[in-house]
Design a protein around this motif. Structure first.
Motif, PDB file in Angstrom:
ATOM      1  N   ALA A 114       0.833  -1.205   0.000  1.00  0.00           N
ATOM      2  CA  ALA A 114       0.000   0.000   0.000  1.00  0.00           C
ATOM      3  C   ALA A 114       0.865   1.251   0.000  1.00  0.00           C
ATOM      4  N   LEU A 115       1.939   1.217   0.773  1.00  0.00           N
ATOM      5  CA  LEU A 115       2.824   2.378   0.808  1.00  0.00           C
ATOM      6  C   LEU A 115       3.552   2.540  -0.527  1.00  0.00           C
ATOM      7  N   TRP A 156      11.650   1.217   7.474  1.00  0.00           N
ATOM      8  CA  TRP A 156      10.650   0.347   6.859  1.00  0.00           C
ATOM      9  C   TRP A 156       9.273   1.003   6.963  1.00  0.00           C
ATOM     10  N   PRO A 157       8.316   0.581   6.127  1.00  0.00           N
ATOM     11  CA  PRO A 157       6.971   1.193   6.162  1.00  0.00           C
ATOM     12  C   PRO A 157       6.246   1.052   7.490  1.00  0.00           C
ATOM     13  N   ASN A 158       6.596   0.044   8.278  1.00  0.00           N
ATOM     14  CA  ASN A 158       5.933  -0.192   9.561  1.00  0.00           C
ATOM     15  C   ASN A 158       6.593   0.551  10.719  1.00  0.00           C
ATOM     16  N   GLN A 206       1.152  10.916  14.431  1.00  0.00           N
ATOM     17  CA  GLN A 206       2.488  11.496  14.522  1.00  0.00           C
ATOM     18  C   GLN A 206       3.576  10.435  14.625  1.00  0.00           C
ATOM     19  N   THR A 207       3.240   9.238  15.092  1.00  0.00           N
ATOM     20  CA  THR A 207       4.246   8.176  15.158  1.00  0.00           C
ATOM     21  C   THR A 207       4.391   7.434  13.833  1.00  0.00           C
ATOM     22  N   ASP A 208       3.425   7.576  12.924  1.00  0.00           N
ATOM     23  CA  ASP A 208       3.507   6.952  11.604  1.00  0.00           C
ATOM     24  C   ASP A 208       4.771   7.438  10.899  1.00  0.00           C
ATOM     25  N   ILE A 209       5.506   6.529  10.298  1.00  0.00           N
ATOM     26  CA  ILE A 209       6.789   6.899   9.688  1.00  0.00           C
ATOM     27  C   ILE A 209       6.611   7.900   8.553  1.00  0.00           C
ATOM     28  N   ALA A 212      14.704   7.959   3.443  1.00  0.00           N
ATOM     29  CA  ALA A 212      13.822   7.211   2.541  1.00  0.00           C
ATOM     30  C   ALA A 212      13.115   6.116   3.318  1.00  0.00           C
ATOM     31  N   ILE A 213      11.897   5.804   2.904  1.00  0.00           N
ATOM     32  CA  ILE A 213      11.188   4.622   3.390  1.00  0.00           C
ATOM     33  C   ILE A 213      11.459   3.520   2.378  1.00  0.00           C
ATOM     34  N   ILE A 214      12.008   2.410   2.833  1.00  0.00           N
ATOM     35  CA  ILE A 214      12.413   1.349   1.914  1.00  0.00           C
ATOM     36  C   ILE A 214      11.603   0.082   2.164  1.00  0.00           C
TER      37      ILE A 214
END
Length: 564
Positions: free
Chosen positions: A25-26, A459-461, A516-519, A530-532
């Motif tokens: 999804a990300l 990471w996305p999580n 706010q804690t969501d990456i 970057a989100i990898i």
């Protein structure tokens, strides 16, 4: 780094499927971000006979698939009163041009005409810093209308704002870092200093370079002048002498840029930049480079962060097979410290252990928590890696430092300070990957953004916060609820209504804190580069290590006062 959505592996667990779906999804969101200003912006750019920022980058690079993009999520969800500033209106990243690695900074004119908002400045400054620390030449593809005036007070004056970019141009030049600027559209007001502070300046016909546009000139001094006479390519090539190369259009300009970059000294050893795996996670590698398949991470780490896993299993999905040599394996077990290799590159690794362990001195120790013995071990390991010049890679999935009477009596503050001190003064390249939680002082001790990692990925999580959502939202709620109780009561209000109000307040506080804690919230503000995708961690780290371990720039050319 994009993962094409498809069905999960048939034998994958429910937890793995959950993380996979979240990552897909990300990845789909990232594809939309790469569209910049969308079809309307693309059409407008093409109507002017110009390429988009990403088309320019693709035409400049040897292999666009190797482009390591940084800051894609910058400004995401921010500045909503003024619309959407996708990727902060600028594309930054590292790629290869004429077989030489370069940092590229390209204004995206499809997004608000490439105007600068606060995160645009922050993103460019980060790219300049990485280029300086990695000794990477810079290529600026300039196409911007300048400062976004409704937010000028947040863009213009401070030490990490617009002017810092030009200061960095001068400092980079003095350090001998090559800089190329191609003006391929608008370049106005203070932004005009950027290309002129670079080594080589290219400009396409139809572009404009001036401190003030025609309308501002008329308002300021009453002079009427057309754009071409004021700051066109022909004027700067023939009269002011500002431009080194006048080019007909974008393709011609990109060809010239490639030829100029090719004049730079060849690399001492040809860099082997691995292409990140962009296909769906493959658990059937015939010749795995790692002890466990790269996609094995999905079986280890859960989306909610509650599942326990052995950090050694995670590392086995990332580092070279049979290369892991654990340091003080039987002491300070909640941090795993080890020597290893990624793509043949020797490194030191510090990773949170995410399973319960037993200490002979203190008994049971909880996963993801840093205890005094772990902090002391990691501090000594970081110092050792500096002694032998090994780059450090931190894998964060940390709840924080242990608290309570026993922890305080064990000297947790002193031990934590040792680790923070060692990381702060470390001089080898540091890379950080946030694979789960990054909470409180644990973020600091394991090389969070404030501690100068050369690159920081997530990471996305991943989750970023001073503490977990449950504890923090309760604290915030209690503060706000106390304020609500202290206000004069409304005589007409019923007690039940008051209770409902407080319940709604509690839910809102928790919702806001979780957001706010969501990456993505952190990535929007530049807290990560970057989100990898999790299964691409090895490939991304291998690529980043190639750049991070380049020799630091050394100034070799200076002049005295020049009379002109």
């Amino acid at each position: 780094m994009v993962v094409k959505p498809s069905s999960p592996q048939p034998h994958a667990s429910a937890a793995a499927n959950s993380l996979l779906e979240h990552c897909r999804a990300l990845a789909a969101e990232e594809a939309k971000l790469r569209a910049g200003g969308g079809p309307a912006g693309l059409e407008r750019q093409h109507k002017h006979g110009r390429l988009t920022a990403r088309e320019r980058i693709a035409g400049l690079l040897d292999g666009p698939e190797d482009f390591l993009e940084l800051g894609l999520w910058a400004a995401h969800g921010m500045y909503r009163d003024w619309g959407t500033f996708t990727a902060a209106g600028v594309v930054t990243g590292i790629g290869r041009v004429a077989e030489r690695p370069v940092m590229i900074i390209a204004n995206d004119a499809t997004v608000k005409a490439g105007a600068f908002v606060p995160m645009t400045c922050k993103k460019i400054l980060r790219a300049q810093r990485i280029a300086f620390e990695c000794g990477l030449p810079l290529v600026y593809l300039v196409d911007s209308s300048g400062v976004f005036l409704p937010m000028q007070d947040e863009v213009f004056p401070d030490e990490d704002d617009f002017g810092r970019i030009f200061r960095n141009n001068a400092v980079l030049s003095a350090a001998g870092v090559p800089q190329f600027a191609a003006i391929m559209g608008n370049c106005v007001a203070g932004g005009a200093y950027l290309p002129v502070l670079c080594d080589k300046i290219l400009m396409t016909e139809g572009s404009g370079l001036y401190l003030a546009g025609p309308s501002l000139v008329k308002a300021a001094i009453g002079q009427e002048v057309d754009s071409e006479s004021l700051g066109g390519a022909a004027m700067h090539a023939e009269l002011s002498g500002t431009v080194d190369f006048k080019e007909k259009d974008d393709p011609a300009c990109l060809r010239r840029l490639r030829s100029l970059v090719a004049l730079l000294p060849a690399e001492n050893s040809k860099l082997q930049t691995p292409t990140a795996q962009k296909s769906e996670p493959n658990t059937q590698d015939s010749k795995p480079e790692t002890a466990r398949p790269a996609a094995g991470v999905y079986e280890l780490v859960s989306l909610d962060g509650r599942a326990e896993y052995d950090a050694r299993d995670l590392l086995a999905c990332v580092v070279d097979a049979n290369s892991l040599e654990e340091y003080k394996a039987d002491y300070g077990k909640t941090l795993v410290c080890a020597y290893a290799r990624i793509g043949g590159q020797p490194i030191g690794v510090v990773a949170n252990q995410r399973m319960r362990v037993q200490s002979r001195e203190t008994g049971l120790q909880m996963p993801g928590v840093i205890y005094a013995d772990s902090a002391e071990k990691a501090a000594r390991f970081v110092m050792d890696c500096n002694q032998t010049r090994l780059p450090l890679v931190f894998f964060q999935d940390v709840s924080g430092f242990m608290v309570g009477k026993d922890a305080e009596q064990s000297g947790i503050i002193r031990a934590g300070a040792q680790l923070v001190n060692a990381v702060s003064n470390s001089t080898v390249p540091k890379l950080t990957v946030v694979v789960g939680g990054s909470y409180g002082a644990g973020n600091y001790a394991l090389c969070g953004k404030a501690f100068d990692p050369r690159f920081i990925f997530a990471w996305p999580n991943a989750r970023y916060a001073v503490m977990g959502a449950a504890q923090a939202s309760d604290v915030v709620f209690n503060i706000l609820a106390r304020g609500a109780r202290d206000r004069p009561a409304d005589p007409s209000a019923a007690g039940a209504a008051k209770a409902e109000e407080l319940a709604a307040l509690r839910e809102k506080v928790k919702r806001d804190y979780l957001e706010q804690t969501d990456i993505r919230y952190g990535a929007a503000r530049g807290w990560v580069d970057a989100i990898i995708q999790p299964h691409e961690t090895r490939a991304v780290l291998s690529q980043a290590l190639t750049y991070a371990t380049r020799p630091a720039p050394k100034a070799t050319f200076h002049t005295g006062v020049i009379q002109v």
